[in-house]
Design an enzyme around this catalytic site. Structure first.
Site, mmCIF file in Angstrom:
data_model
loop_
_atom_site.group_PDB
_atom_site.id
_atom_site.type_symbol
_atom_site.label_atom_id
_atom_site.label_comp_id
_atom_site.label_asym_id
_atom_site.label_seq_id
_atom_site.Cartn_x
_atom_site.Cartn_y
_atom_site.Cartn_z
ATOM 1 N N GLU A 190 73.905 76.106 15.505
ATOM 2 C CA GLU A 190 73.843 75.956 16.967
ATOM 3 C C GLU A 190 74.505 77.080 17.765
ATOM 4 O O GLU A 190 75.321 76.830 18.648
ATOM 5 C CB GLU A 190 74.476 74.619 17.371
ATOM 6 C CG GLU A 190 73.786 73.431 16.741
ATOM 7 C CD GLU A 190 74.382 72.083 17.166
ATOM 8 O OE1 GLU A 190 75.396 72.068 17.860
ATOM 9 O OE2 GLU A 190 73.803 71.048 16.787
ATOM 10 N N GLU A 248 67.621 67.629 9.683
ATOM 11 C CA GLU A 248 68.382 66.453 10.148
ATOM 12 C C GLU A 248 67.438 65.441 10.806
ATOM 13 O O GLU A 248 67.681 64.953 11.903
ATOM 14 C CB GLU A 248 69.470 66.883 11.142
ATOM 15 C CG GLU A 248 70.411 67.938 10.593
ATOM 16 C CD GLU A 248 71.517 68.365 11.553
ATOM 17 O OE1 GLU A 248 71.790 67.643 12.528
ATOM 18 O OE2 GLU A 248 72.106 69.426 11.325
HETATM 19 C C1 GLA Z 1 74.365 68.198 14.784
HETATM 20 C C2 GLA Z 1 75.062 68.682 13.519
HETATM 21 C C3 GLA Z 1 75.167 67.575 12.497
HETATM 22 C C4 GLA Z 1 75.627 66.275 13.121
HETATM 23 C C5 GLA Z 1 74.752 65.906 14.271
HETATM 24 C C6 GLA Z 1 75.202 64.607 14.860
HETATM 25 O O1 GLA Z 1 73.021 68.068 14.629
HETATM 26 O O2 GLA Z 1 74.424 69.775 12.940
HETATM 27 O O3 GLA Z 1 76.066 67.967 11.501
HETATM 28 O O4 GLA Z 1 76.960 66.397 13.542
HETATM 29 O O5 GLA Z 1 74.842 66.937 15.230
HETATM 30 O O6 GLA Z 1 75.405 63.631 13.897
#
Ligand code: GLA
Length: 372
Positions: A160, A265
């Site tokens: 990020e 994710e």
């Molecule tokens: C981001 C992070 C993850 C996690 C999510 C929320 O996507 O990359 O590691 O912390 O936020 O669960």
């Protein structure tokens, strides 16, 4: 006469063949069905890593071929104090993956969030100099990647760093070192384990400005001879956004750079998005009953819509299986999902493939059938 008898037997034979195939497909697991396509992964929390959540662990072992730690490898946990590394939880996580022959992902080396304060400050609480931060980044990455050398197959090196409009996030890393912290991180990770795959991971990578900035970043890394293998697309998705077209465009754009895209994710919220219902930013995270309509379960209609979204996404992943390395769900069951508290606290969401009773939702079999 013989032909006549055979013809009579034909329906029975066909039926037996059909039920045998159907039976076989019912017994197939996600990881088996997707074996020749891409890894199917999940994120593990501490109860799973330490084997306390026995029911989840059984699901993970039978259904998934890849794992990532939901939290315990973030910098605030791995190096809570300068020079004091805490590897106990992460070691268990890696042992679990090895024992079950899984593709193990390290998440993550550098992220502005869940980072300890000491990382960026001196003893008076002021920002450290670029030299000091560079040294700390080097020590953090080198120590961790060396500790797991040859055991973790891929690392989210930076998480990020780019905003939705394509600007660099004004994190402490950026404030002190500028964009240079990213190539440095990739360099240190590669030096510590030359065989590990290295990724840049982020959300909303289909926003055009962000997409172009990531493309530029990848080109810069490559021009400087640094290793980068893939872009991690977090994919905390809604029912309606992003559109499949813009999402697909991102997958194609990144893989056209000679990288693999990974869905890192994945979860699909079944709840109304607060972003669309309030113009007032400070209202966005406020709990409202109308934002939490399925306290006791999804309606059949809502379930259908949610299921179709998953099926559409997986059809897209299968269409681009040559461009995709891994599809990882962000958790095992709805019970444990962070989406129950984000972006609004205390809701009941249904974002994952296994329900609150650890049962596979009907979509699981449908995802398996898609591979046929
Ligand atoms: C981001 C992070 C993850 C996690 C999510 C929320 O996507 O990359 O590691 O912390 O936020 O669960």
């Amino acid at each position: 006469m013989r032909t006549y008898k055979l013809l009579l037997l034909l329906p029975t034979l066909l039926l037996a063949l059909f039920s045998c195939t159907a039976q076989k497909s019912k017994n197939t697991t996600l990881k088996d069905a997707y074996k020749d396509k891409f890894f199917i992964g999940t994120a593990l929390n501490l109860d799973q890593i330490h084997g306390k959540d026995v029911q989840s662990v059984e699901i993970v072992k039978s259904q998934f071929s890849s794992i990532v730690a939901e939290n315990c490898m973030k910098s605030m946990y791995l190096q809570p104090e300068e020079g004091k590394f805490f590897f106990d939880d992460a070691d268990k996580f890696v042992e679990f993956g090895e024992k079950n022959k899984m593709f193990i992902i390290g998440h993550n080396l550098l992220w502005h969030s869940q980072a300890p304060r000491w990382f960026f400050t001196d003893k008076d609480g002021k920002n450290v100099t670029p030299e000091v931060l560079k040294e700390r980044i080097k020590n953090h990455i080198t120590t961790i990647v060396t500790h797991y050398k040859g055991r973790i197959q891929g690392w989210d090196v930076v998480n990020e760093a780019i905003l939705d409009d394509g600007q660099y996030r004004k994190s402490k890393f950026y404030e002190i070192l500028g964009e240079e912290f990213i190539p440095l991180a990739f360099q240190y990770a590669h030096e510590a384990d030359p065989d590990a795959e290295l990724y840049y991971n982020d959300y909303n990578e289909w926003f055009p400005g962000k997409r172009e900035a990531i493309v530029k970043l990848v080109k810069t890394l490559k021009e400087r001879g640094l290793r980068i293998d893939g872009i991690g697309m977090q994919s905390h998705l809604g029912i309606e956004t992003p559109s499949l077209e813009e999402y697909e465009k991102a997958i194609i754009t990144y893989s056209d750079l000679g990288l693999k895209a990974s869905i890192t994710e994945l979860d699909v919220s079944a709840l109304p998005s607060p972003w669309g219902t309030s113009a007032n930013i400070s209202d966005v995270n406020k709990y409202k009953k109308e934002l939490d309509p399925y306290k006791t379960g999804l309606t059949p209609e809502a379930e259908k819509v949610w299921e179709n979204r998953y099926l559409d996404l997986f059809k897209l992943y299968l269409k681009h299986q040559d461009r995709i390395r891994r599809v990882t769900l962000w958790g095992v069951t709805d019970l444990q999902s962070w989406k129950n508290d984000f972006p609004v606290r205390g809701r009941t969401d249904y974002p994952l493939l296994f329900d609150r009773n650890y049962k596979a939702k009907p979509v699981v079999q449908k995802l398996i059938d898609l591979t046929k």
